[in-house]
Design a protein around this motif. Structure first.
Motif, mmCIF file in Angstrom:
data_model
loop_
_atom_site.group_PDB
_atom_site.id
_atom_site.type_symbol
_atom_site.label_atom_id
_atom_site.label_comp_id
_atom_site.label_asym_id
_atom_site.label_seq_id
_atom_site.Cartn_x
_atom_site.Cartn_y
_atom_site.Cartn_z
ATOM 1 N N LYS A 5 0.775 -1.123 0.191
ATOM 2 C CA LYS A 5 0.088 -0.382 0.030
ATOM 3 C C LYS A 5 0.593 1.178 -0.170
ATOM 4 O O LYS A 5 1.670 0.825 0.651
ATOM 5 C CB LYS A 5 -0.441 0.402 1.086
ATOM 6 N N GLU A 6 0.212 2.415 -0.531
ATOM 7 C CA GLU A 6 1.762 3.762 -0.558
ATOM 8 C C GLU A 6 0.001 4.952 -0.293
ATOM 9 O O GLU A 6 -0.848 4.698 -1.434
ATOM 10 C CB GLU A 6 1.398 3.286 -1.964
ATOM 11 N N TYR A 7 1.004 5.748 0.059
ATOM 12 C CA TYR A 7 -0.059 6.855 0.394
ATOM 13 C C TYR A 7 0.845 8.088 0.272
ATOM 14 O O TYR A 7 2.077 7.996 0.484
ATOM 15 C CB TYR A 7 -0.262 6.287 1.862
ATOM 16 N N LEU A 63 -3.861 16.390 8.561
ATOM 17 C CA LEU A 63 -3.113 17.293 7.472
ATOM 18 C C LEU A 63 -2.740 19.086 6.610
ATOM 19 O O LEU A 63 -4.115 18.980 6.277
ATOM 20 C CB LEU A 63 -2.903 16.230 6.088
ATOM 21 N N SER A 64 -1.516 18.884 6.665
ATOM 22 C CA SER A 64 -2.243 20.816 6.524
ATOM 23 C C SER A 64 -1.729 20.973 4.728
ATOM 24 O O SER A 64 -0.145 20.245 4.497
ATOM 25 C CB SER A 64 -2.027 21.598 7.355
ATOM 26 N N SER A 65 -1.543 22.080 4.379
ATOM 27 C CA SER A 65 -0.423 21.907 2.307
ATOM 28 C C SER A 65 0.554 22.998 3.262
ATOM 29 O O SER A 65 1.397 22.947 2.468
ATOM 30 C CB SER A 65 -1.413 22.802 1.826
ATOM 31 N N GLU A 66 1.109 22.853 4.177
ATOM 32 C CA GLU A 66 2.441 23.613 4.687
ATOM 33 C C GLU A 66 3.570 23.126 4.087
ATOM 34 O O GLU A 66 3.115 22.079 4.282
ATOM 35 C CB GLU A 66 2.485 24.268 6.358
ATOM 36 N N ASN A 67 4.519 23.669 3.256
ATOM 37 C CA ASN A 67 6.123 23.008 3.107
ATOM 38 C C ASN A 67 5.094 22.483 1.802
ATOM 39 O O ASN A 67 6.337 22.009 1.228
ATOM 40 C CB ASN A 67 6.535 22.235 3.965
ATOM 41 N N ARG A 88 3.978 14.479 -1.349
ATOM 42 C CA ARG A 88 5.057 13.189 -0.531
ATOM 43 C C ARG A 88 4.338 12.007 0.150
ATOM 44 O O ARG A 88 2.990 12.146 0.060
ATOM 45 C CB ARG A 88 5.519 14.665 1.217
ATOM 46 N N LYS A 89 5.159 11.455 0.846
ATOM 47 C CA LYS A 89 4.465 9.832 1.545
ATOM 48 C C LYS A 89 3.980 10.747 2.555
ATOM 49 O O LYS A 89 3.932 11.252 2.926
ATOM 50 C CB LYS A 89 5.397 9.208 1.340
ATOM 51 N N LEU A 90 3.283 9.723 2.899
ATOM 52 C CA LEU A 90 2.083 10.242 4.105
ATOM 53 C C LEU A 90 3.637 8.941 5.270
ATOM 54 O O LEU A 90 3.655 7.681 3.940
ATOM 55 C CB LEU A 90 1.056 10.033 4.222
#
Ligand code: URA
Length: 237
Positions: free
Chosen positions: A61-63, A212-216, A223-225
């Protein structure tokens, strides 16, 4: 959820047309039952059998968390060949977006091949908070604000709004920047909300999904979780 013929085709064992033919002929089973309806939707959790062979789905599984740019479709492929959110992610796994953002909406979207997590995040019962910034036409009056805070009926169902904030007002251009959190994923729901107040949305961006926020993450970046984040998302059930 994806169309059965598409899942079969993307597994590489048949073209889309051949997959449709196999479905029509009753050669395809979903969770042990023959399915002949072409539009049938399946999730990553469903077991698909084609002509006696079980379709290999991704076992790892990928996130991913993507900051979707404007002009990108929230699906796996597009008949008009427009860029899709999946095009942004460098992977061979058969990932797909969880829910959708409109073509002209920017911001956060999760992509995964984990059907179970997808179901958790998409199910209205789990009330996953999503925060948006909307640039709207006009300036809201007290009545508009009260209506938003009390929740507005859209197509017979109330949209609960939390953390409502007026971030900015442009008196010259007569536009406002609004932040709000909602807990559902109906299509175009934020646009419909403001449409119902006669303040159409000019621009929309999703800045948060749960924690989860869009900062950065710049537009187009992903990005991967982390495992910790995935576990935390599972715990929202
Ligand atoms: N609400 C909308 O109207 N559009 C989106 O893309 C997301 C939520």
């Amino acid at each position: 959820m994806e169309r059965l013929q598409k899942v079969i085709a993307s597994s590489g064992i048949a073209s889309r047309r051949k997959a449709e033919e196999l479905i029509n002929k009753g050669k395809v089973k979903v969770n042990g039952n023959i399915v002949t309806e072409l539009g049938t939707k399946v999730s990553g959790n469903d077991t698909i059998e084609v002509d006696g062979t079980i379709l290999k789905r991704d076992s790892v599984k990928e996130y991913y968390l993507l900051n979707k740019p404007r002009g990108v479709i929230s699906s796996v492929s597009d008949d008009l060949n427009r860029p899709t959110v999946v095009d942004y992610i460098d992977t061979d796994a058969r990932i797909y977006p969880v829910g959708r953002l409109d073509y002209d909406t920017t911001g956060l979207i999760i992509l995964t091949n984990d059907g179970e997590l997808t179901n958790i995040l998409a199910h209205p019962r789990n009330k996953i908070p999503k925060t948006y910034i909307a640039k709207i036409e006009g300036l809201l009056n007290k009545d508009d604000i009260d209506r938003l805070r009390n929740g507005i009926l859209i197509e017979g169902r109330k949209v609960v709004v939390e953390n409502f904030k007026i971030r900015d007002k442009d008196f010259e251009k007569k536009t406002s920047l609004i932040e709000l959190t909602i807990f559902e994923g109906r299509n175009h729901i934020v646009k419909k909300l403001f449409e119902s107040l006669h303040h159409p949305v000019i621009r929309l961006s999703r800045i948060k999904i749960a924690f989860l926020s869009s900062e950065n993450l710049k537009s187009g970046q992903y990005r991967k979780l982390s495992i910790k984040e995935v576990k935390k998302l599972y715990s929202l059930k």
